[in-house]
Scaffold this active site. Structure first.
Site, PDB file in Angstrom:
ATOM      1  N   GLY A 110       2.803  -0.845   4.166  1.00 43.97           N
ATOM      2  CA  GLY A 110       3.087   0.229   4.118  1.00 43.97           C
ATOM      3  C   GLY A 110       4.146   0.987   3.801  1.00 43.97           C
ATOM      4  N   GLY A 111       4.825   1.201   4.742  1.00 44.85           N
ATOM      5  CA  GLY A 111       5.775   2.461   4.079  1.00 44.85           C
ATOM      6  C   GLY A 111       6.915   1.474   3.460  1.00 44.85           C
ATOM      7  CB  SER A 159       5.174  -1.204  11.751  1.00 42.90           C
ATOM      8  OG  SER A 159       4.911  -0.081  12.045  1.00 42.90           O
ATOM      9  CG  ASN A 219      -1.338   1.757   1.292  1.00 45.67           C
ATOM     10  OD1 ASN A 219      -1.597   1.946   0.032  1.00 45.67           O
ATOM     11  ND2 ASN A 219      -2.235   1.279   2.482  1.00 45.67           N
ATOM     12  CD1 TRP A 220       3.059   0.891  -2.827  1.00 47.96           C
ATOM     13  CD2 TRP A 220       3.594   2.609  -5.333  1.00 47.96           C
ATOM     14  NE1 TRP A 220       4.169   0.486  -3.720  1.00 47.96           N
ATOM     15  CE2 TRP A 220       4.161   1.122  -4.758  1.00 47.96           C
ATOM     16  CE3 TRP A 220       3.210   2.509  -6.376  1.00 47.96           C
ATOM     17  CZ2 TRP A 220       4.362   1.046  -6.624  1.00 47.96           C
ATOM     18  CZ3 TRP A 220       4.239   2.956  -7.497  1.00 47.96           C
ATOM     19  CH2 TRP A 220       4.305   1.483  -7.966  1.00 47.96           C
ATOM     20  CE  LYS A 221       0.184   3.554   4.350  1.00 49.48           C
ATOM     21  NZ  LYS A 221      -0.192   3.345   6.583  1.00 49.48           N
ATOM     22  N   GLY A 241       2.249   2.245  10.501  1.00 47.92           N
ATOM     23  CA  GLY A 241       2.992   3.336  10.442  1.00 47.92           C
ATOM     24  C   GLY A 241       3.973   3.630  11.986  1.00 47.92           C
ATOM     25  CD  GLU A 280      -3.752  -2.453   7.540  1.00 49.62           C
ATOM     26  OE1 GLU A 280      -2.170  -2.386   7.291  1.00 49.62           O
ATOM     27  OE2 GLU A 280      -4.515  -1.659   7.457  1.00 49.62           O
ATOM     28  CG  HIS A 309      -6.072   1.707   5.381  1.00 50.60           C
ATOM     29  ND1 HIS A 309      -5.638   2.885   6.669  1.00 50.60           N
ATOM     30  CD2 HIS A 309      -5.071   0.945   5.609  1.00 50.60           C
ATOM     31  CE1 HIS A 309      -4.255   2.822   7.128  1.00 50.60           C
ATOM     32  NE2 HIS A 309      -3.965   1.293   5.843  1.00 50.60           N
ATOM     33  CD  GLU A 331      -3.135   5.742   6.822  1.00 56.00           C
ATOM     34  OE1 GLU A 331      -3.055   5.488   5.829  1.00 56.00           O
ATOM     35  OE2 GLU A 331      -1.934   4.795   7.155  1.00 56.00           O
TER      36      GLU A 331
END
Ligand code: PGA
Length: 264
Positions: free
Chosen positions: A238-239, A217, A9-11, A174, A168, A96, A98
């Protein structure tokens, strides 16, 4: 049994040049792992065309990060499921944290998006998870069951026959903080138990076939441990999905887990 699944997930990161550099490093390596695992990346919406093009004929899959619950019309800024499917999206993240927290998406709206994705013949990746306060209050199970119930209310239990669930924990996204093994296993198990308890018969119970991936994470240093846990069918990253070396290592960890399961 379907293959384990890894989703990047590149966000809201990247640009045309960075995407190109990342993909050119990822594609040759990830293609070699496809015998054992499925891999998808979810770029920001404006880059779907670029990534769709780059992934063509690679076997690697494309996903989107969100979708409108509406089919078309006066919804400025929104993107419909049928538009995503034109770019060969296979997966769409819905719910998600966010989106739920920063953009106030309700569980009912998430459920409508879930239905929109399935109506366009794509697979929703339903993200569920509790905040730190909810966990501290002992409400983890309740919160996740409410998030699942909203989907059952919208499309019925059968909706989980063609879906992925991503557990999640919000506090692990993150933050560098990863849920403990026992916490992950227990939530994955309780998701299956809840769905199973809603099934009128064994034949109509989607819970055992449902892929449940973990996100929060995940990085190369902890991936193997997480992917080896009971009931974990892959990861939502993610990151670490923005760094080619990290994402390749994580993919290799999942492929190793899958490979050892196959040879058992
Ligand atoms: P993270 O994000 O891997 O950076 O924690 C996971 C996610 O938000 O899906």
């Amino acid at each position: 049994m379907t293959k384990p699944l890894l989703i990047g997930n590149w966000k809201m990161n990247g640009n045309l040049q960075l995407n190109q550099e990342l993909l050119s490093r990822l594609i040759p390596k990830l293609q070699q792992l496809q015998k054992h695992i499925d891999i998808a990346v979810c770029p920001p919406t404006p880059y779907l065309f670029q990534v769709c093009d780059a992934l063509a004929c690679t076997g690697l899959m494309l996903g989107a990060q969100t979708v409108s619950e509406y089919a078309s019309g006066a919804h400025t800024g929104e993107v419909s499921a049928s538009m995503l499917s034109e770019f060969k999206c296979r997966y769409v993240l819905v719910g998600h944290s966010e989106r739920r927290l920063k953009y106030r998406e309700s569980s009912a709206a998430v459920a409508a998006k879930f239905e929109a994705v399935q109506s366009a013949a794509m697979t929703p990746v339903l993200c569920v998870g509790e905040t730190l306060e909810e966990r501290a209050a002992g409400e983890t199970r309740l919160i996740i069951e409410q998030q699942l119930q909203a989907i059952i209310d919208q499309v019925g239990l059968a909706g989980f026959e063609e879906a992925i669930v991503a557990y999640e924990p919000v506090w692990a996204i993150g933050t560098g903080e990863v849920a403990q093994a026992s916490q992950i296993e227990s939530v994955h198990q309780s998701i299956r138990a809840f769905l199973s308890s809603n099934a009128p018969s064994k034949n109509e119970d989607p819970s055992q076939q449902l892929p449940i991936v973990y996100g929060g994470s995940v990085k190369s240093s902890n991936a193997a441990e997480i992917f080896n846990l009971t009931g974990v069918d892959g990861g939502l990253i993610g990151g670490a999905s923005l760094q080619a070396g990290e994402f390749i290592h994580i993919s290799e960890s999942l492929a190793e887990t899958a490979g050892s399961l196959v040879s058992e």
